[in-house]
Scaffold this active site. Structure first.
Site, short mmCIF file in Angstrom:
data_model
loop_
_atom_site.label_atom_id
_atom_site.label_comp_id
_atom_site.label_asym_id
_atom_site.label_seq_id
_atom_site.Cartn_x
_atom_site.Cartn_y
_atom_site.Cartn_z
N HIS A 1 0.80 -1.23 0.00
CA HIS A 1 0.00 0.00 0.00
C HIS A 1 0.83 1.27 0.00
O HIS A 1 0.26 2.35 0.19
CB HIS A 1 -0.92 0.04 1.22
CG HIS A 1 -2.02 -0.96 1.19
ND1 HIS A 1 -3.27 -0.70 0.69
CD2 HIS A 1 -2.04 -2.25 1.58
CE1 HIS A 1 -4.03 -1.79 0.80
NE2 HIS A 1 -3.30 -2.74 1.33
N LYS B 1 -8.23 13.73 4.37
CA LYS B 1 -7.33 12.58 4.34
C LYS B 1 -6.33 12.76 5.48
O LYS B 1 -6.33 13.80 6.13
CB LYS B 1 -6.59 12.50 3.00
CG LYS B 1 -6.01 13.86 2.55
CD LYS B 1 -5.44 13.81 1.16
CE LYS B 1 -6.46 13.88 0.04
NZ LYS B 1 -6.68 12.62 -0.65
N ARG B 2 -5.47 11.74 5.72
CA ARG B 2 -4.44 11.93 6.73
C ARG B 2 -3.57 13.14 6.39
O ARG B 2 -3.38 13.47 5.22
CB ARG B 2 -3.57 10.67 6.83
CG ARG B 2 -4.25 9.52 7.54
CD ARG B 2 -4.69 9.92 8.94
NE ARG B 2 -3.56 10.20 9.80
CZ ARG B 2 -2.97 9.32 10.61
NH1 ARG B 2 -3.43 8.09 10.69
NH2 ARG B 2 -1.95 9.65 11.36
N LYS C 1 0.91 14.51 0.78
CA LYS C 1 -0.46 14.78 0.33
C LYS C 1 -0.67 16.27 0.06
O LYS C 1 -1.65 16.69 -0.52
CB LYS C 1 -1.47 14.29 1.38
CG LYS C 1 -1.46 12.75 1.54
CD LYS C 1 -2.47 12.30 2.57
CE LYS C 1 -2.36 10.83 2.94
NZ LYS C 1 -3.09 9.94 2.03
N THR D 1 -8.52 6.84 -1.87
CA THR D 1 -9.89 6.35 -2.04
C THR D 1 -10.90 7.47 -1.79
O THR D 1 -12.03 7.39 -2.27
CB THR D 1 -10.19 5.16 -1.09
OG1 THR D 1 -9.66 5.45 0.20
CG2 THR D 1 -9.57 3.88 -1.62
N LYS E 1 -14.63 8.37 -3.60
CA LYS E 1 -15.86 8.69 -2.87
C LYS E 1 -16.41 10.03 -3.32
O LYS E 1 -17.61 10.22 -3.49
CB LYS E 1 -15.60 8.72 -1.37
CG LYS E 1 -15.31 7.36 -0.79
CD LYS E 1 -14.67 7.43 0.58
CE LYS E 1 -13.98 6.12 0.89
NZ LYS E 1 -13.01 6.21 1.99
#
Ligand code: NBG
Length: 802
Positions: free
Chosen positions: A346, A532-533, A538, A639, A643
């Site tokens: 992952h 998100k985290r 990111k 993900t 969504k």
């Protein structure tokens, strides 16, 4: 399941009475929840038991999904939906003048995971049950979750997530299925025994592993699987233990991801991981043994999936069970093990690829260590002649006094996959390249998916209703059928309804923001969402720089297009100092902007604390823009991107992870992409030719935006602003934030301009909805079933034609 409203009401009232000796009118909301959930459990019990019996009777192949994390979210609404009784219960609650929404809203989120990895695991459990695979979860029953996040003066504070405090209604303790997991001690090889390398192992510590079973109800198909969570307890027999020893044992399932910055913390994590795999595999072997005399059918009966490296010790543990308890010889045991095991990677991030020091490993798990040494030795022998020592050393599982878990996982599995096309390609080219050269046939890609039922049918009712009215309800059974909505992309009436449904969701989100944060936001503003985290790769920082730019424009009297509300939700790991600094700065900017009457009618910033599955359900339905702006090559899949596109947001994205697949699915015109590609990033990294400082000096706009971090524009961030500034300029911006800034600003503005044309915007949304079916985790899991686990989804009575 068929149940009339009257039957249900009767059963519900009876349940309240039996549980609490109260009349249903007297029951508190908590009691209403407990009674309804308990009734649902009761209603699913027959199917649960039947599914278990059928697996024994028909000896169907069992899939076991081993994961250190799960994020099931709230289960009551999902279970009602999957049982097919949601409309019945809604009517009954209305009849009784009870508020079902409130009842559903008080369920706690289980604190069993921390991010996308855990949510994916839970979405796979839902999918396995829903397509009729016998697929079981195997995890740990942590007493406390990651942490509850709050903000104090803009800083993240971590409060204990005591999620089990009032018990967990869905679980059943199965003491009769407990097993013993052993640690420490010594091994003596049993000499002779037909070269089997079996050993006698005397442990110094026995830990009782007690399973708690949770039903995983399939979508309207009568199939109910099991998520089994293990709890560590002192054994009931043997020598009495000291208080300290007992505490050491309970600590194993006390909390998720104990701090691994100390030796003691690392040791605890290793104990957790072994506890997870040993308890899980012992119970699998025992179950298999109930119906089989020997291990000849084991590989045909069992698939064990290693979700990321944390459960990679499943490989040597199964070897141990086959050698020492099954008395198989090494070759036979190894062949079975490899056929049974499969592994998903992952992440490409170095820090997340686990290694264990042998000094820690060997004394704690002497037999497992011995088996890993033997795996390693045989691997070297097999390949040394052909590939030479250097190559073999570079990829062997034991290197530099450490056990490399990803390598062990590849060596001991017949299948290895990444979670999006780009990610799998990069795995093959970089992190696992040596292995890819050696065993290319093991590699495949399985792009992640999401539980569309949860995100569309449950969390976005206005959209779901509109879809029903427009294309009928078939999309609820068959994810790809949503494609039919594309025909309505040119019908102004439908487009207006679509925008109206979104507005309704945004109103609900605005009300939640007002209630919890005291901030009034205008639901007609563009809701620009990044959830998100919190992680440097990111690039929440990139988003923040755009907000600073918008603020500066407004202060200079310029127009920024439509009214803008930026919404963040993200937890930072407790020890991740830089990520926490970003949170502080976002909160400081929010404070500044939200209180400045010169700008706050055009621009607002909201950081919602404690990101979780249930918070995601609130935010996603109300989003217009989905920020997926990671540095290309870093986000394995993502993900939340799926969504958000599946529930009517447009994506603003770099070409990273599954964004690329979304891009291809919706077409270039229906997504806004920008920035460096993964190849370009790699090129810069190879050539050392990127200079953030040059960019900063050259580009006045970049200069102005970044300077705001240190020039006093934003009060209260002297330390954090300076640190972030230096990460960009002094440490040359490891995540290429400034390299992508200009392109990001342009792409954002282009999307804003489209927002001014509601019909065009809605057309793009339609293209996204139409393409969303392929991201159903039912389809993803069908891919795993076919390519990796070699099991066939049940077709009879099953909703999905796959
Ligand atoms: C995460 C990736 C995400 C991906 C999820 C699920 C880990 C180690 N990895 O990009 O960062 O979507 O896994 O596959 O949590």
């Amino acid at each position: 399941m068929t149940l009339t409203v009257n039957e249900f009401e009767h059963a519900y009232k009876e349940e309240v009475l039996q549980l609490f000796a109260e009349s249903w009118q007297e029951a508190t909301v908590d009691q209403q929840f407990a009674a309804l959930a308990s009734l649902v459990k009761r209603l699913s019990a027959t199917d649960w038991s039947a599914t278990k019996q059928a697996t024994v009777k028909h000896a169907t192949k069992q899939v076991y999904y081993f994961s250190i994390e799960f994020l099931p979210g709230r289960m009551l609404a999902t279970n009602l939906l999957n049982l097919g009784i949601l409309p019945t219960v809604e009517s009954a609650f209305k009849d009784m003048h009870l508020n079902l929404k409130r009842v559903l809203g008080i369920e706690v989120d289980p604190g069993l995971g921390n991010g996308g990895l855990g949510r994916l695991a839970s979405s796979f459990l839902d999918a396995m049950a829903s397509i009729g695979i016998d697929g079981n979860g195997n995890g740990l029953r942590y007493q406390t979750g990651l942490f509850k996040q709050d903000f104090l003066n803009g800083y993240q504070v971590e409060l204990p997530d005591d999620w089990l405090r009032n018990g967990y209604v869905w679980e059943t303790r199965k003491i009769e299925r407990a097993v013993v997991v052993r640690f420490g001690g010594q091994v003596s090889l049993m000499p002779g025994a037909n070269g089997s390398l079996a050993a006698q192992y005397r442990a110094t510590e026995n830990v009782l592993a007690v399973p708690y079973d949770i039903p995983q109800i399939g979508y309207q198909n009568g199939h109910v699987n099991t998520m089994r969570l293990w709890q560590a307890e002192p054994p009931t027999m043997g020598q009495p233990l000291t208080a300290e020893q007992r505490e050491e044992i309970s600590a194993i399932t006390q909390s998720l991801y104990p701090d691994d910055s100390t030796e003691a913390g690392r040791r605890l994590r290793l104990r957790q991981e072994y506890f997870l795999v040993s308890a899980g595999l012992q119970s699998i072997v025992r179950h298999y043994r109930r119906t089989h005399q020997d291990f000849s059918q084991f590989a045909a009966s069992v698939a064990v999936h290693i979700n990321d490296t944390h459960p990679a010790m499943a490989i040597p543990e199964l070897m141990r069970l086959l050698l020492d308890e099954g008395h198989l010889d090494w070759e036979r045991a190894w062949s079975i093990t490899v056929q049974v095991m499969s592994y998903t990677n992952h992440t490409l991030l170095q820090e997340a690829l686990e290694t264990w020091s042998i000094d820690l490993f060997a004394p704690l798990l002497p037999r497992i260590y011995q088996i890993i040494q033997e795996i390693d030795r045989r691997f070297r022998d097999q390949y040394r002649a052909q590939y030479g020592d250097d190559f073999v050393n570079a990829i062997a599982p034991l290197g530099n006094n450490t056990v490399r878990m990803a390598y062990l996982a590849v060596l001991g599995s017949h299948a290895v996959n990444g979670v999006a096309a780009l990610h799998t390609q990069l795995l093959e080219e970089s992190v696992l390249n040596g292995w890819y050269q050696l065993v290319p046939e093991r590699f495949s890609n399985q792009t992640n998916g999401i539980t569309l039922r949860r995100w569309v049918q449950l969390a976005n009712r206005p959209l779901a209703k509109l879809l029903d009215k427009t294309i009928g309800t078939h999309w609820r059974q068959e994810p790809l059928a949503i494609e039919a909505i594309s025909q309505f992309g040119d019908q102004p009436k439908f487009l207006a309804k679509l925008n109206a449904a979104k507005l309704k969701n945004k109103r609900a989100l605005a009300a939640y923001i007002k209630r919890t944060r005291g901030i009034s936001v205008d639901p007609t503003a563009i809701f620009d969402v990044q959830i998100k985290r919190l992680h440097a790769y990111k690039r929440q920082l990139l988003h923040l720089l755009r907000i600073i730019d918008q603020y500066q424009q407004l202060k200079a009297g310029l127009d920024i297009g439509p009214k803008h509300v930026h919404i963040f939700a993200a937890k930072a790991a407790p020890g991740y100092y830089y990520a926490k600094e970003i949170i502080k700065v976002i909160n400081a900017v929010a404070d500044l902007i939200n209180h400045d009457t010169q700008v706050n009618r055009q621009l607002q910033v909201v950081f919602l604390p404690n990101y979780s599955v249930s918070l995601a359900e609130r935010i996603i339905a109300g989003a217009d823009v989905s920020e997926q702006i990671s540095l290309a090559g870093k986000e394995a899949s993502g993900t939340s991107n799926m969504k958000l596109m599946a529930t009517g947001a447009l994506t603003l994205a770099t070409m990273d992870g599954a964004n690329i697949e979304i891009y291809h699915a919706v077409g270039a015109d229906n997504i806004m992409t920008f920035g460096l590609t993964s190849d370009q990033v790699q090129q810069h990294q190879r050539d050392y030719d990127y200079s953030a400082r040059d960019l900063f000096d050259r580009d006045a706009r970049v200069h102005r935006i970044v300077s705001a971090l240190i020039d006093g524009t934003i009060p209260g961030i002297e330390v954090e602003g300076r640190d972030i500034y230096q990460s960009l300029l002094q440490y040359n911006d490891e995540y290429f934030v400034l390299a992508d800034l200009e392109a990001y600003l342009h792409a954002g503005a282009a999307l804003d301009a489209i927002y001014q044309e509601p019909e065009r915007w809605a057309q793009m949304v339609v293209a996204n909805l139409a393409a969303s079916g392929r991201f159903s985790s039912d389809l993803t899991v069908a891919g795993y079933a076919r390519d990796i686990w070699h099991v066939t989804p049940m077709t009879g009575g099953r909703p999905h034609a796959i």
